[in-house]
Write an enzyme that holds these catalytic residues in place. Structure first.
Site, PDB file in Angstrom:
ATOM      1  N   SER A 109     -33.050 -33.280  36.627  1.00 46.94           N
ATOM      2  CA  SER A 109     -33.748 -34.514  37.008  1.00 46.94           C
ATOM      3  C   SER A 109     -32.783 -35.645  37.330  1.00 46.94           C
ATOM      4  O   SER A 109     -33.161 -36.628  37.967  1.00 46.94           O
ATOM      5  CB  SER A 109     -34.697 -34.965  35.888  1.00 46.94           C
ATOM      6  N   TYR A 157     -19.431 -41.765  23.915  1.00 47.23           N
ATOM      7  CA  TYR A 157     -19.650 -40.799  24.998  1.00 47.23           C
ATOM      8  C   TYR A 157     -18.398 -39.966  25.228  1.00 47.23           C
ATOM      9  O   TYR A 157     -18.467 -38.732  25.341  1.00 47.23           O
ATOM     10  CB  TYR A 157     -20.036 -41.549  26.272  1.00 47.23           C
ATOM     11  N   LYS A 209     -17.508 -35.734  25.209  1.00 47.17           N
ATOM     12  CA  LYS A 209     -16.911 -34.989  26.312  1.00 47.17           C
ATOM     13  C   LYS A 209     -15.574 -34.383  25.910  1.00 47.17           C
ATOM     14  O   LYS A 209     -15.207 -33.295  26.387  1.00 47.17           O
ATOM     15  CB  LYS A 209     -16.762 -35.893  27.540  1.00 47.17           C
ATOM     16  N   SER A 241     -18.057 -32.338  32.614  1.00 44.00           N
ATOM     17  CA  SER A 241     -17.368 -33.187  31.642  1.00 44.00           C
ATOM     18  C   SER A 241     -17.238 -34.570  32.255  1.00 44.00           C
ATOM     19  O   SER A 241     -18.176 -35.086  32.865  1.00 44.00           O
ATOM     20  CB  SER A 241     -16.010 -32.584  31.281  1.00 44.00           C
TER      21      SER A 241
END
Length: 290
Positions: A11, A150, A154, A136
């Site tokens: 999406s 965040y 990653k 990534s």
């Protein structure tokens, strides 16, 4: 060769554009999203019109992942490529994120990947071949202020990908990482914010810096014509169509100035990894069994 590809996070900008590009290139594609109704209805209908099949999947729910993978295998009569792309961002003063806040980020960006791979890998091992591609980030290699929660997720994803690369190579399963720079997409505006504002006073004027920094960065990205999510779709399509066993482990996609330094860092790490594996007598794990 045409492939049977499962794409999570269909999406979003990266996922939807990649699904469309792969379908236009003649591949069978199943895209996943938590719901094909509500706010996702418009993009879901567009994907269907392009020949992309859709499956509802919540990567934070193991049962949903297992059922989604089974449905994708049934629809395409197999899977040979997985694009781990579902993700969530986070922006704010790091101390103001509770442990539960950061857990939400990891639940999608790290644990979601683990759930998906555990659902897919028995199928890949049985057929003796498969390709895994991860989304990534350039800030999964270097951490910038206010985006550290965040970045941490990653960094963790990069480590998982390194481990899977070695442990699966002997089964004919290849692993790749795509490292995008920041892109001016809705992802930026939908980042998770810290839920604990009780410590704001201790940071003074800095509490306004995360939003100001992010908004300024988005403006900068919008000024770079090539810094658009289609570049990610193009990079993934190129990886998919690169002959099996010849794909680079890491691909940096950026036009904002990060590409060369991140690639230099990656090259040094690759040589370091080869040296460490060689010293421990396991360098064969870096060679794909084709």
């Amino acid at each position: 060769m045409k492939h049977k590809i499962l794409v999570t996070g269909a999406s979003g900008a990266f996922g939807s554009l990649t699904c469309i590009q792969l379908a236009e290139n003649g591949h069978q594609v199943v895209g996943t999203m938590r719901s094909i109704q509500g706010k996702n209805a418009e993009i879901a209908n567009e994907l269907k019109s392009k020949g992309v099949q859709l499956v509802e999947m919540d990567v934070t729910n193991e049962e949903s992942v297992n059922e989604g993978v089974k449905s994708a295998i049934d629809r395409m009569e197999g899977i040979d490529t997985v694009f781990n792309n579902a993700g969530i961002g986070a922006n704010g003063i790091l101390e103001s994120f509770t442990a539960e806040d950061i857990q939400k980020v990891f639940d999608v960006n790290v644990f979601g990947v683990q759930r998906l791979l555990r659902a897919v890998l028995p199928h890949f091992r049985q057929q003796g071949k498969g390709t895994i591609i991860h989304t990534s980030s350039c800030i999964g290699r270097v951490t910038t202020p206010f985006l550290a929660a965040y970045s941490a997720s990653k960094y963790a994803l990069e480590s998982l990908a390194e481990g899977y690369r070695a442990e699966l190579s002997g089964f004919g399963i290849e692993s790749c990482i795509v490292e995008p720079g920041g892109m001016p997409t809705a992802f930026m505006g939908a980042m998770l914010k810290p839920s604990d504002d009780s410590r704001n006073e201790g940071y003074g004027e800095m509490v306004y810096a995360p939003d100001a920094s992010l908004n300024g960065y988005i403006g900068y990205l919008e000024s770079i014509p090539n810094q658009r999510p289609q570049a990610i779709a193009d990079a993934v399509a190129t990886l998919v169509e690169t002959p099996f066993g010849e794909k680079p482990f890491r691909t940096v996609v950026d036009f904002s100035g990060l590409k060369e330094p991140i690639e230099n860092y990656n090259n040094v790490l690759e040589q370091t990894t080869k040296g460490i594996y060689g010293a421990n007598g396991v360098d064969n794990l870096l060679s794909l069994n084709k």
